[in-house]
Design a protein around this motif. Structure first.
Motif, PDB file in Angstrom:
ATOM      1  N   VAL A 128       0.796  -1.294  -0.085  1.00  0.00           N
ATOM      2  CA  VAL A 128       0.180   0.134  -0.029  1.00  0.00           C
ATOM      3  C   VAL A 128       0.909   1.331  -0.089  1.00  0.00           C
ATOM      4  CG1 VAL A 128      -1.519   1.514   1.377  1.00  0.00           C
ATOM      5  CG2 VAL A 128      -2.182  -1.017   0.671  1.00  0.00           C
ATOM      6  N   ALA A 129       1.879   1.328   0.824  1.00  0.00           N
ATOM      7  CA  ALA A 129       2.967   2.394   0.763  1.00  0.00           C
ATOM      8  C   ALA A 129       3.597   2.646  -0.580  1.00  0.00           C
ATOM      9  CB  ALA A 129       3.637   2.355   2.024  1.00  0.00           C
ATOM     10  N   SER A 130       3.690   3.615  -1.025  1.00  0.00           N
ATOM     11  CA  SER A 130       4.301   3.804  -2.181  1.00  0.00           C
ATOM     12  C   SER A 130       5.787   3.772  -2.247  1.00  0.00           C
ATOM     13  CB  SER A 130       3.892   5.143  -2.885  1.00  0.00           C
ATOM     14  OG  SER A 130       4.601   5.660  -3.912  1.00  0.00           O
ATOM     15  N   ASP A 165       9.074  -4.177  10.081  1.00  0.00           N
ATOM     16  CA  ASP A 165       9.333  -5.823  10.442  1.00  0.00           C
ATOM     17  C   ASP A 165       9.836  -5.548  11.822  1.00  0.00           C
ATOM     18  OD1 ASP A 165       9.182  -8.219   9.177  1.00  0.00           O
ATOM     19  OD2 ASP A 165      11.568  -7.894   9.298  1.00  0.00           O
ATOM     20  N   PHE A 166      10.608  -5.078  12.467  1.00  0.00           N
ATOM     21  CA  PHE A 166      11.123  -5.232  13.847  1.00  0.00           C
ATOM     22  C   PHE A 166      10.068  -5.263  14.784  1.00  0.00           C
ATOM     23  CE2 PHE A 166      15.506  -3.974  12.810  1.00  0.00           C
ATOM     24  CZ  PHE A 166      16.059  -5.094  13.239  1.00  0.00           C
ATOM     25  N   LYS A 167       9.037  -4.236  14.254  1.00  0.00           N
ATOM     26  CA  LYS A 167       7.818  -4.226  15.374  1.00  0.00           C
ATOM     27  C   LYS A 167       6.913  -5.093  15.002  1.00  0.00           C
ATOM     28  CE  LYS A 167       6.719   0.086  16.709  1.00  0.00           C
ATOM     29  NZ  LYS A 167       6.203   1.427  16.556  1.00  0.00           N
ATOM     30  N   GLY A 168       7.040  -6.300  14.321  1.00  0.00           N
ATOM     31  CA  GLY A 168       6.157  -7.351  14.027  1.00  0.00           C
ATOM     32  C   GLY A 168       4.919  -6.797  13.452  1.00  0.00           C
ATOM     33  N   LEU A 169       5.174  -5.705  12.473  1.00  0.00           N
ATOM     34  CA  LEU A 169       3.904  -5.150  11.938  1.00  0.00           C
ATOM     35  C   LEU A 169       3.560  -5.686  10.390  1.00  0.00           C
ATOM     36  CD1 LEU A 169       4.354  -1.618  13.251  1.00  0.00           C
ATOM     37  CD2 LEU A 169       2.596  -3.068  13.991  1.00  0.00           C
ATOM     38  N   ASP A 170       2.482  -5.316   9.863  1.00  0.00           N
ATOM     39  CA  ASP A 170       2.471  -5.860   8.460  1.00  0.00           C
ATOM     40  C   ASP A 170       2.659  -4.575   7.483  1.00  0.00           C
ATOM     41  OD1 ASP A 170       1.489  -6.149   5.971  1.00  0.00           O
ATOM     42  OD2 ASP A 170      -0.567  -7.133   6.485  1.00  0.00           O
ATOM     43  N   PRO A 171       3.856  -4.492   6.894  1.00  0.00           N
ATOM     44  CA  PRO A 171       4.235  -3.187   6.076  1.00  0.00           C
ATOM     45  C   PRO A 171       3.237  -3.023   4.889  1.00  0.00           C
ATOM     46  CG  PRO A 171       5.919  -4.685   5.855  1.00  0.00           C
ATOM     47  CD  PRO A 171       4.811  -5.497   6.822  1.00  0.00           C
ATOM     48  N   ASP A 172       2.825  -4.131   4.327  1.00  0.00           N
ATOM     49  CA  ASP A 172       2.087  -4.210   2.952  1.00  0.00           C
ATOM     50  C   ASP A 172       0.802  -3.640   3.358  1.00  0.00           C
ATOM     51  OD1 ASP A 172       4.220  -5.408   1.814  1.00  0.00           O
ATOM     52  OD2 ASP A 172       3.682  -7.465   1.813  1.00  0.00           O
ATOM     53  N   LYS A 173      -0.154  -3.817   4.280  1.00  0.00           N
ATOM     54  CA  LYS A 173      -1.162  -3.244   4.518  1.00  0.00           C
ATOM     55  C   LYS A 173      -1.496  -2.592   5.752  1.00  0.00           C
ATOM     56  CE  LYS A 173      -3.537  -7.337   2.233  1.00  0.00           C
ATOM     57  NZ  LYS A 173      -2.478  -8.271   2.400  1.00  0.00           N
TER      58      LYS A 173
END
Ligand code: M6R
Length: 362
Positions: free
Chosen positions: A148-150, A343-351
């Motif tokens: 989602v992030a450009s 990624d370190f924070k265990g988040l989903d960077p894609d959405k």
């Protein structure tokens, strides 16, 4: 590239060298008619939203840094209110990944239908609404962007805007033929620089780990790098949910400095351009109040490195051609850093939560 990636964002960041190379090699005819339309106008505006706006802002600086005409950058959501009396014979450069952003479409339809402006668009999606409302189109070579992030879209947009700025400089003869060639060669070298940044991404990851527990971060810079600071701050906010703010560094003493206390993280984008020594003054102001200084500098940097707690080094050559074309390598680094923090924070960077790839509401 045959590797497997945990997230699309990481995969797409690794596509940047190939994608910007395709952009830089785009057909000369497409570029020429686009630039011709821009130069025929009396007033030039550039508009977009979000990350595309930060690409637009970089474009405004690139065009003027290479001796081209003044370009006014206006957020598309503010376009109509900023220009209730838009001047005649204007051109609007619109920048968009999706070509469907409602605010962008509204701005350019207003400019075109109410004021007869010509629309020159830099768009990633072929056949999108924006391409249909435009007089001239440059298609960016990012290809499908799933995260989602450009990121790769941004890099191709800025590469296209650099080509535009250089073509204007060539036509206006603000630099000699030899110099233009050196700038073009330097632009092409950003492909290798991006590749090297990705090969050495572990170093960016280390800095990402160091800032991953922060709750507030300032991004500061001057000139064209202010657009990089804005993009770095937005990316970290979007995918790592850290409260970030980006400022033109000269503004910091007019308010934001009030928040600085021992250990407050400030990320300075510090290329060795005309802003360098003034930026050092701003770094010192923050440092003397206890700020933790993280800087993004050229490989050969010494002065900013000396006063920083951590540095990320960008492998650019020490000459004016490399420095003037280095915005994509600097921003790619900030985008990668945001990815690693997420990624370190265990988040989903894609959405990222609450965000859509294409914002079709005003
Ligand atoms: O499709 P567009 O380039 O017109 O989209 C503009 C913004 O909505 C977009 O860049 C947004 O800011 C992204 N979340 C940035 O990562």
């Amino acid at each position: 590239d045959g590797k497997s990636y945990k997230w699309f964002m990481h995969k797409e960041l690794h596509e940047v060298p190939r994608k910007i190379k395709e952009q830089i090699m785009m057909p000369q005819e497409d570029l020429d008619s686009f630039v011709k339309t821009i130069l025929e106008a009396e007033r030039i505006f550039i508009t977009a939203a979000g990350t595309a706006f930060y690409a637009a802002l970089a474009g405004k600086f690139l065009i003027s840094n290479f001796g081209g005409p003044y370009v006014e950058a206006i957020l598309c959501s503010e376009f109509i209110d900023t220009l209730p009396n838009m001047p005649e014979n204007s051109v609007v450069i619109a920048v968009s990944q999706s070509g469907e952003t409602a605010d962008t479409i509204e701005a350019i339809r207003y400019a075109r239908e109410k004021h007869g402006a010509k629309i020159c668009s830099i768009v990633n999606v072929v056949g999108s609404s924006l391409t249909r409302y435009s007089d001239e189109v440059i298609i960016t070579t990012a290809g499908l962007e799933i995260a989602v992030a450009s990121q790769k879209a941004y890099c191709t947009q800025v590469s296209a805007l650099t080509l535009i700025a250089l073509r204007i400089a060539e036509l206006k003869e603000t630099y000699s033929v030899e110099e233009i060639k050196k700038f073009r060669d330097a632009l092409l070298k950003t492909v290798d620089i991006a590749e090297n940044i990705l090969i050495e991404e572990g170093k960016i990851r280390e800095i990402g780990e160091k800032i991953s527990n922060e709750t507030n971060i300032y991004f500061l810079a001057r000139g064209i790098s202010t657009s990089a600071a804005l993009e770095g701050a937005l990316k970290l906010k979007e995918i790592a949910y850290i409260h970030t703010e980006a400022y033109a560094a000269g503004e910091s003493k007019h308010g934001p400095i009030a928040l600085i206390e021992e250990g407050f993280p400030c990320i300075f984008i510090a290329p060795p351009d005309a802003t360098y020594s003034r930026l050092i003054g701003n770094i010192m102001e923050m440092k003397s109040r206890g700020a933790k200084i993280i800087s993004v500098v050229a490989d050969f940097d010494e002065n900013v490195t000396e006063i920083s707690d951590y540095t990320i080094r960008i492998p650019i050559e020490n000459n004016k051609y490399a420095i003037a074309t280095s915005i994509v390598p600097f921003v790619l680094t900030l985008q990668l850093m945001a990815y690693f923090v997420s990624d370190f924070k265990g988040l989903d960077p894609d959405k990222p939560k609450n965000l859509a790839k294409s914002v079709t509401v005003k």
